[in-house]
Design an enzyme around this catalytic site. Structure first.
Site, PDB file in Angstrom:
ATOM      1  N   ASP A  33      52.621  52.991  52.766  1.00 50.99           N
ATOM      2  CA  ASP A  33      51.593  52.670  52.154  1.00 50.99           C
ATOM      3  C   ASP A  33      52.231  51.387  51.543  1.00 50.99           C
ATOM      4  O   ASP A  33      53.123  51.003  51.078  1.00 50.99           O
ATOM      5  CB  ASP A  33      50.869  53.095  51.008  1.00 50.99           C
ATOM      6  CG  ASP A  33      49.763  52.412  50.738  1.00 50.99           C
ATOM      7  OD1 ASP A  33      48.881  52.584  51.061  1.00 50.99           O
ATOM      8  OD2 ASP A  33      49.210  50.547  49.942  1.00 50.99           O
ATOM      9  N   ILE A  34      51.234  50.344  51.896  1.00 49.78           N
ATOM     10  CA  ILE A  34      51.586  48.185  51.282  1.00 49.78           C
ATOM     11  C   ILE A  34      52.325  48.534  49.651  1.00 49.78           C
ATOM     12  O   ILE A  34      52.939  47.355  49.543  1.00 49.78           O
ATOM     13  CB  ILE A  34      51.550  47.626  52.084  1.00 49.78           C
ATOM     14  CG1 ILE A  34      52.308  46.280  52.188  1.00 49.78           C
ATOM     15  CG2 ILE A  34      49.996  47.066  51.358  1.00 49.78           C
ATOM     16  CD1 ILE A  34      51.200  45.447  53.306  1.00 49.78           C
ATOM     17  N   ASN A  91      40.286  59.104  50.644  1.00 45.11           N
ATOM     18  CA  ASN A  91      38.888  57.659  49.959  1.00 45.11           C
ATOM     19  C   ASN A  91      38.169  57.201  51.365  1.00 45.11           C
ATOM     20  O   ASN A  91      37.849  57.784  52.748  1.00 45.11           O
ATOM     21  CB  ASN A  91      39.231  56.607  49.778  1.00 45.11           C
ATOM     22  CG  ASN A  91      40.150  57.019  47.882  1.00 45.11           C
ATOM     23  OD1 ASN A  91      39.976  57.760  47.440  1.00 45.11           O
ATOM     24  ND2 ASN A  91      41.408  56.501  48.206  1.00 45.11           N
ATOM     25  N   HIS A 104      41.776  57.603  57.480  1.00 43.20           N
ATOM     26  CA  HIS A 104      42.991  57.485  56.574  1.00 43.20           C
ATOM     27  C   HIS A 104      43.765  58.769  55.680  1.00 43.20           C
ATOM     28  O   HIS A 104      42.843  58.674  54.581  1.00 43.20           O
ATOM     29  CB  HIS A 104      43.867  56.428  56.340  1.00 43.20           C
ATOM     30  CG  HIS A 104      43.545  55.481  55.016  1.00 43.20           C
ATOM     31  ND1 HIS A 104      41.897  54.787  56.138  1.00 43.20           N
ATOM     32  CD2 HIS A 104      43.648  55.143  54.351  1.00 43.20           C
ATOM     33  CE1 HIS A 104      41.838  54.780  54.541  1.00 43.20           C
ATOM     34  NE2 HIS A 104      42.815  54.956  53.241  1.00 43.20           N
ATOM     35  N   HIS A 106      45.934  60.199  52.754  1.00 40.27           N
ATOM     36  CA  HIS A 106      46.866  59.570  52.086  1.00 40.27           C
ATOM     37  C   HIS A 106      47.960  60.645  51.841  1.00 40.27           C
ATOM     38  O   HIS A 106      48.067  61.371  51.236  1.00 40.27           O
ATOM     39  CB  HIS A 106      46.174  58.733  51.017  1.00 40.27           C
ATOM     40  CG  HIS A 106      45.342  57.600  50.504  1.00 40.27           C
ATOM     41  ND1 HIS A 106      46.329  56.469  49.915  1.00 40.27           N
ATOM     42  CD2 HIS A 106      44.859  57.293  51.014  1.00 40.27           C
ATOM     43  CE1 HIS A 106      45.213  55.704  50.247  1.00 40.27           C
ATOM     44  NE2 HIS A 106      44.114  56.113  50.840  1.00 40.27           N
TER      45      HIS A 106
HETATM   46  P1  5GP Z   1      41.957  53.154  51.230  1.00 38.05           P
HETATM   47  O1  5GP Z   1      41.115  52.520  49.530  1.00 38.05           O
HETATM   48  O2  5GP Z   1      40.980  52.902  51.773  1.00 38.05           O
HETATM   49  O3  5GP Z   1      41.827  54.994  51.031  1.00 38.05           O
HETATM   50  O4  5GP Z   1      43.500  52.535  50.712  1.00 38.05           O
HETATM   51  C1  5GP Z   1      43.646  52.082  51.401  1.00 38.05           C
HETATM   52  C2  5GP Z   1      45.278  51.720  52.197  1.00 38.05           C
HETATM   53  O5  5GP Z   1      45.689  50.751  52.894  1.00 38.05           O
HETATM   54  C3  5GP Z   1      45.744  51.404  50.136  1.00 38.05           C
HETATM   55  O6  5GP Z   1      46.588  52.039  49.831  1.00 38.05           O
HETATM   56  C4  5GP Z   1      46.296  49.884  50.862  1.00 38.05           C
HETATM   57  O7  5GP Z   1      48.046  49.827  49.546  1.00 38.05           O
HETATM   58  C5  5GP Z   1      46.822  49.872  52.025  1.00 38.05           C
HETATM   59  N1  5GP Z   1      47.340  48.850  52.951  1.00 38.05           N
HETATM   60  C6  5GP Z   1      46.209  48.139  52.771  1.00 38.05           C
HETATM   61  N2  5GP Z   1      47.006  47.608  53.328  1.00 38.05           N
HETATM   62  C7  5GP Z   1      47.490  47.619  54.634  1.00 38.05           C
HETATM   63  C8  5GP Z   1      49.071  46.819  55.542  1.00 38.05           C
HETATM   64  O8  5GP Z   1      48.585  45.517  55.552  1.00 38.05           O
HETATM   65  N3  5GP Z   1      49.895  48.184  55.373  1.00 38.05           N
HETATM   66  C9  5GP Z   1      49.764  48.540  55.308  1.00 38.05           C
HETATM   67  N4  5GP Z   1      50.999  49.898  55.647  1.00 38.05           N
HETATM   68  N5  5GP Z   1      49.229  49.402  54.055  1.00 38.05           N
HETATM   69  C10 5GP Z   1      47.817  49.053  53.762  1.00 38.05           C
END
Ligand code: 5GP
Length: 119
Positions: A33-34, A91, A104, A106
């Site tokens: 994760d970034i 999520n 996705h 986590h």
């Molecule tokens: P969500 O809130 O949709 O469950 O999580 C999305 C996740 O994707 C977040 O933890 C966010 O930091 C990660 N994320 C968003 N954009 C990027 C990206 O360009 N590269 C990576 N590696 N992670 C990302």
């Protein structure tokens, strides 16, 4: 919800933007994760156009369904997380603050994690 081909994970899957890859096979891609929320924070995504678990569970072919779930377990095992444990979460939708509309999981690990929900 219609799948958005321009979401950031679709671009990562197409190789249009880079990722810090930790695992890949024909069914799944996993990358760091970034914006990590734990010492280990890996995202595992299926190779297919699925917005959410609801979408995936209905529309993914059987081989992808099995392959993706095996991949999630493989990533955790290969990262050596079985002994000390880890959290797996997905999520979904607005109430869960899903930012990226591509399914996705986590994988969070590397320390004693806080309570499951912050509020
Ligand atoms: P969500 O809130 O949709 O469950 O999580 C999305 C996740 O994707 C977040 O933890 C966010 O930091 C990660 N994320 C968003 N954009 C990027 C990206 O360009 N590269 C990576 N590696 N992670 C990302």
């Amino acid at each position: 919800m219609v799948y958005d081909n321009d979401n950031i994970f679709a671009k990562i899957l197409r190789g249009e933007i880079p990722c810090d890859k930790v695992f890949e096979n024909e069914y799944a891609l996993a990358f760091n994760d970034i914006n990590p929320q734990a010492p280990i924070h890996v995202l595992v995504i299926p190779k297919g156009e699925f917005v959410s678990m609801a979408d995936f569970s209905v529309n993914a072919p059987d081989d992808l369904t099995v392959g993706f779930f095996r991949a999630v377990g493989d990533v955790a095992r290969q990262l050596g997380l079985e002994k000390d444990g880890y959290r797996l979460l997905a999520n979904t939708g607005d109430n869960a603050h899903q930012e990226v509309p591509h399914l996705h999981f986590h994988i969070l690990a590397g320390k004693k994690l806080g309570p499951m929900l912050s509020r």
